[in-house]
Write an enzyme that holds these catalytic residues in place. Structure first.
Site, PDB file in Angstrom:
ATOM      1  N   ALA A  23       0.820  -1.209   0.000  1.00 31.19           N
ATOM      2  CA  ALA A  23       0.000   0.000   0.000  1.00 31.19           C
ATOM      3  C   ALA A  23       0.852   1.256   0.000  1.00 31.19           C
ATOM      4  O   ALA A  23       0.594   2.198  -0.762  1.00 31.19           O
ATOM      5  CB  ALA A  23      -0.922  -0.013   1.222  1.00 31.19           C
ATOM      6  N   GLN A  32      -5.277  -5.817   2.540  1.00 30.95           N
ATOM      7  CA  GLN A  32      -5.273  -6.554   3.797  1.00 30.95           C
ATOM      8  C   GLN A  32      -6.373  -6.127   4.781  1.00 30.95           C
ATOM      9  O   GLN A  32      -6.838  -6.964   5.565  1.00 30.95           O
ATOM     10  CB  GLN A  32      -3.892  -6.463   4.445  1.00 30.95           C
ATOM     11  N   VAL A  87      15.166  -6.913  -1.642  1.00 35.65           N
ATOM     12  CA  VAL A  87      16.318  -6.192  -1.089  1.00 35.65           C
ATOM     13  C   VAL A  87      16.877  -7.012   0.069  1.00 35.65           C
ATOM     14  O   VAL A  87      16.119  -7.523   0.903  1.00 35.65           O
ATOM     15  CB  VAL A  87      15.905  -4.791  -0.606  1.00 35.65           C
ATOM     16  N   CYS A 116      -2.760  -3.370  12.421  1.00 35.04           N
ATOM     17  CA  CYS A 116      -4.191  -3.329  12.730  1.00 35.04           C
ATOM     18  C   CYS A 116      -4.460  -3.949  14.087  1.00 35.04           C
ATOM     19  O   CYS A 116      -4.929  -5.086  14.200  1.00 35.04           O
ATOM     20  CB  CYS A 116      -5.026  -4.013  11.659  1.00 35.04           C
ATOM     21  N   ASP A 167       4.131   0.143   7.802  1.00 36.18           N
ATOM     22  CA  ASP A 167       4.297  -0.713   8.964  1.00 36.18           C
ATOM     23  C   ASP A 167       5.737  -0.817   9.455  1.00 36.18           C
ATOM     24  O   ASP A 167       5.975  -1.091  10.633  1.00 36.18           O
ATOM     25  CB  ASP A 167       3.780  -2.120   8.651  1.00 36.18           C
ATOM     26  N   LYS A 178      -0.499   0.859  12.969  1.00 38.37           N
ATOM     27  CA  LYS A 178       0.000   0.360  11.690  1.00 38.37           C
ATOM     28  C   LYS A 178      -1.190  -0.078  10.841  1.00 38.37           C
ATOM     29  O   LYS A 178      -1.586  -1.255  10.841  1.00 38.37           O
ATOM     30  CB  LYS A 178       0.991  -0.773  11.926  1.00 38.37           C
ATOM     31  N   THR A 179      -1.762   0.878  10.115  1.00 39.64           N
ATOM     32  CA  THR A 179      -2.959   0.639   9.316  1.00 39.64           C
ATOM     33  C   THR A 179      -2.820   1.287   7.947  1.00 39.64           C
ATOM     34  O   THR A 179      -1.997   2.180   7.736  1.00 39.64           O
ATOM     35  CB  THR A 179      -4.209   1.218  10.005  1.00 39.64           C
ATOM     36  N   ALA A 180      -3.674   0.848   7.015  1.00 34.36           N
ATOM     37  CA  ALA A 180      -3.696   1.468   5.690  1.00 34.36           C
ATOM     38  C   ALA A 180      -4.118   2.928   5.772  1.00 34.36           C
ATOM     39  O   ALA A 180      -3.686   3.759   4.969  1.00 34.36           O
ATOM     40  CB  ALA A 180      -4.639   0.699   4.767  1.00 34.36           C
ATOM     41  N   ALA A 181      -4.966   3.243   6.747  1.00 36.52           N
ATOM     42  CA  ALA A 181      -5.387   4.634   6.926  1.00 36.52           C
ATOM     43  C   ALA A 181      -4.200   5.523   7.276  1.00 36.52           C
ATOM     44  O   ALA A 181      -4.117   6.674   6.828  1.00 36.52           O
ATOM     45  CB  ALA A 181      -6.439   4.724   8.022  1.00 36.52           C
ATOM     46  N   CYS A 209      -9.151   2.672  12.801  1.00 32.33           N
ATOM     47  CA  CYS A 209      -9.412   1.253  13.016  1.00 32.33           C
ATOM     48  C   CYS A 209     -10.921   1.039  13.068  1.00 32.33           C
ATOM     49  O   CYS A 209     -11.543   1.295  14.101  1.00 32.33           O
ATOM     50  CB  CYS A 209      -8.754   0.784  14.308  1.00 32.33           C
TER      51      CYS A 209
END
Length: 431
Positions: free
Chosen positions: A33, A63, A98, A181, A318, A326-329, A361
């Site tokens: 993301a 996710q 990497v 999350c 993250d 630790k969220t996509a938002a 969340c």
């Protein structure tokens, strides 16, 4: 038979066999993301810059939707797309992992030993799920009633377990923080309990939440509605219980339990269904790098997201060593900050963009209702709507299940900086 996919046919610069040394204006480590969003926004703000994403994954997942896969609302396929369909046009996709960072040489090293140079580096490889730290888990995950919404195939098995549960004991676990999350371990628990209630099976089922921490949720403001859900379903919450081993065939879970006096003991619990959230950490190649802080995360300034020692390195998502959820938002609001500051750094200008620690969340307390928890650094409550966010709402369920996936695929990953402005608000104390 379909012809094999060729990156050049999709307008993607192919680079499956990297040369010994190449250089880009910006190298992005991670194609999740954060990586895709930053690349897309960079294409808008600095289209002339050469940008590369380094990531070996061929599948990209939404996710936040995996809880809904586990609850039977989404299918696994609805949450996944091929990575090449999301790489922005003009961005080079280096399909390798990497293995090392060489920040003093402005280069990253790939698994084949070659190096890629950069003017600016953005590090966002996500975090690492440490399944192996729980003895016996990897051997039994996806069978014997052991499931997890933190892996897509195991999330599909979660729904199978929920449908097959006719009573007995359902255990739900949460490891030590940080995890991605932080509400996800209990979201699926409430959905399971709600389905059991609707099927008339809740009274025949012991639902137990075993978490390594000592609070139900890290932001105290949102604890009352979650406690109300716990009480409504009759869930037994056991704090300071850290899952250490799983015996799938015997259907037994072993926890390390920390007493109030600091003593430790083992407790073995039988189960008919066990939903496991694995311990999580920064990726190993980040932990052992010069970019890591003492805990292994990318050491960045929490506001500018610039590395504290290497001025041409930024981190988000993250893997970043910040205290936000630790969220996509969080990524959605971190990405514009990183892009603006990367562009400023390229131009030799001061960094003016700042991130306030925003995270969101959507806590599913039942099918059809969500407590929309939004907060910034320090646990400040910052909702996007002028409604008491502690109240479970059907509108927020539709927001989570319909609007947010669309926002992710069609706006965020395409470089849009669309935002419903959040701000700190005051609300009356919970009754």
């Amino acid at each position: 038979m379909n012809a094999p996919f060729r990156p050049e046919s999709a307008g993607i610069t192919p680079s499956s066999r990297p040369a010994a040394e190449r250089r880009f204006t910006v190298v992005i480590v991670g194609g999740g993301a954060a990586g895709i969003t930053v690349a897309a926004e960079l294409q808008r703000h600095r289209p002339q810059a050469s940008v590369a994403i380094v990531d070996p994954s061929e599948t990209h997942s939404y996710q936040p939707g995996w809880t809904l896969v586990g609850a039977g609302v989404f299918t696994a396929e609805q949450t996944q797309r091929r990575e090449e369909t999301l790489i922005p046009s003009g961005v080079t996709w280096i399909r390798h992992a990497v293995t090392r960072f060489h920040p003093d040489a402005d280069a990253v090293e790939l698994a084949d030993g070659s190096r890629v140079g950069y003017d600016q580096l953005v590090v966002c490889p996500g975090l690492q799920l440490d399944w192996g730290k729980i003895q016996g888990l990897e051997e039994t995950l996806g069978r014997n009633g052991v499931c997890s919404n933190y892996r897509i195939d195991a999330a599909a098995y979660t729904w199978k377990c929920i449908k097959g549960l006719k009573g007995g004991t359902a255990l739900f676990t949460q490891p030590p923080m940080p995890i991605k999350c932080a509400g996800a371990p209990q979201k699926i628990m409430y959905l399971t309990a709600d389905r059991l209630r609707k099927k008339g099976l809740l009274a025949a089922t012991k639902v137990r939440f075993c978490l390594a921490g000592d609070v139900l949720f890290g932001v105290p403001f949102f604890v009352p509605p979650l406690q109300a859900a716990v009480d409504r379903y009759g869930i037994d919450v056991s704090f300071k219980h850290d899952l250490r081993a799983v015996d799938g065939p015997a259907r037994k879970a072993t926890f390390a339990v920390t007493g109030s006096d600091g003593s430790s003991r083992e407790e073995v619990m039988p189960f008919d269904m066990l939903h496991v959230v694995p311990p999580q950490s920064a990726p190993d190649f980040v932990k052992r790098s010069p970019l890591a802080n003492a805990a292994g995360w990318v050491e960045v300034d929490p506001s500018t997201l610039q590395h504290v020692r290497y001025a041409n390195v930024f981190g988000l998502g993250d893997a970043a060593g910040t205290t936000n959820a630790k969220t996509a938002a969080a990524v959605r609001l971190q990405a514009p900050v990183v892009v603006r500051n990367v562009v400023a750094a390229l131009d030799g200008k001061p960094l003016t963009a700042s991130y306030d620690g925003y995270g969101s969340c959507p806590l599913t307390t039942a099918y059809g209702e969500v407590v929309m928890a939004e907060f910034t650094y320090g646990g400040k409550v910052t909702p996007s709507f002028p409604l008491d966010p502690r109240v479970p709402r059907s509108s927020m369920w539709h927001f989570k299940t319909r609007f947010l996936p669309h926002l992710y695929w069609s706006w965020m990953l395409r470089g849009s900086e669309f935002d419903i402005k959040h701000r700190e608000r005051s609300f009356a104390k919970a009754a």
